[in-house]
Scaffold this active site. Sequence first.
Site, mmCIF file in Angstrom:
data_model
loop_
_atom_site.group_PDB
_atom_site.id
_atom_site.type_symbol
_atom_site.label_atom_id
_atom_site.label_comp_id
_atom_site.label_asym_id
_atom_site.label_seq_id
_atom_site.Cartn_x
_atom_site.Cartn_y
_atom_site.Cartn_z
ATOM 1 N N LEU A 103 0.816 -1.213 0.000
ATOM 2 C CA LEU A 103 0.000 0.000 0.000
ATOM 3 C C LEU A 103 0.852 1.268 0.000
ATOM 4 C CD1 LEU A 103 -2.782 -1.007 2.580
ATOM 5 C CD2 LEU A 103 -2.687 -1.451 0.118
ATOM 6 N N HIS A 139 -3.433 4.151 -2.466
ATOM 7 C CA HIS A 139 -4.421 3.265 -1.828
ATOM 8 C C HIS A 139 -5.097 3.989 -0.655
ATOM 9 C CE1 HIS A 139 -1.510 0.195 -3.480
ATOM 10 N NE2 HIS A 139 -2.656 -0.264 -3.960
#
Length: 280
Positions: A30, A34
């Site tokens: 991530l 994200h």
Amino acid sequence: MEVFQTVSSLQAVLTNLSGSVGFVPTMGSLHQGHLSLIKKALEENTHLTISIFVNPTQFEDPTDFEKYPRSLEKDLSMIATIAPKALVFTPAVSEIYRNKITAGFYSFNGLDKRMEGNSRQGHFQGVAAVVERLFSIVNPDRAYFGEKDYQQLAIIRHIVVQKKLSLAIVSCPIVRDKSGLALSSRNARLSKHHLEQASLLFRSLKQARALYLDKDASTAQHHVNQLFSQAQEWTLDYFCIYDEITLREIDNKKTENVRGFIAAQVGEIRLIDNLSFSLI
Ligand code: PAF
């Protein structure tokens, strides 16, 4: 935050929830891109489910699948800081595909025929298969996808209509670093030297946009070709100006729903980006 590895344990919690469920499907690793999807889903829903699943069927080359960066512990702690009540689904491959690891046989009405579809055969069949499976498990009201993978977004919207799925697809703008480089899990694989050069993609798009709006598509195309022919370590895969809904060439110059798309390789890393060429 609760973490679930099996479909049954996740669904046992999901079925007892009241209110809306937002869903952010990811392959982990991530980054701020994200996190922007997660923040938007938190704002718009009562509950949030996030999946972290590196999907084997969307990689043509098994080595790419193996090499895909995985950082589950770090991902979970990033989620915990901004979404401490999220339900995080981290299934094994067998949980998603049971005994048959195969992509789908979807018809995308030509949306997969250009750009990424040319260089990544079968990629979108794998994406559609996993996204449809994840939607059927989570049954969300809204699912969130970034505009960086614009072709993926168009294909997912198409599947939702085609399969009459009852959820809304929410798109979120590209998040960029200070240099303009679109955030991507792949950026972590760029050497420092290539990272410094990687703003070339966004710079080309911005210059192409100005030339397109001021002059025409072929002037913009010529300029991008020139930029990349001078950039010795780069190979331009494609630059195109398409209707952003059909992802097809535009017959006449227009200033609405038009977008520039680019893909280029530096070292071993292939990067993509896109930018609206619309006037508003
Ligand atoms: O964009 C991604 O990260 C993946 O393609 C997705 C949508 C999570 C499917 O594996």
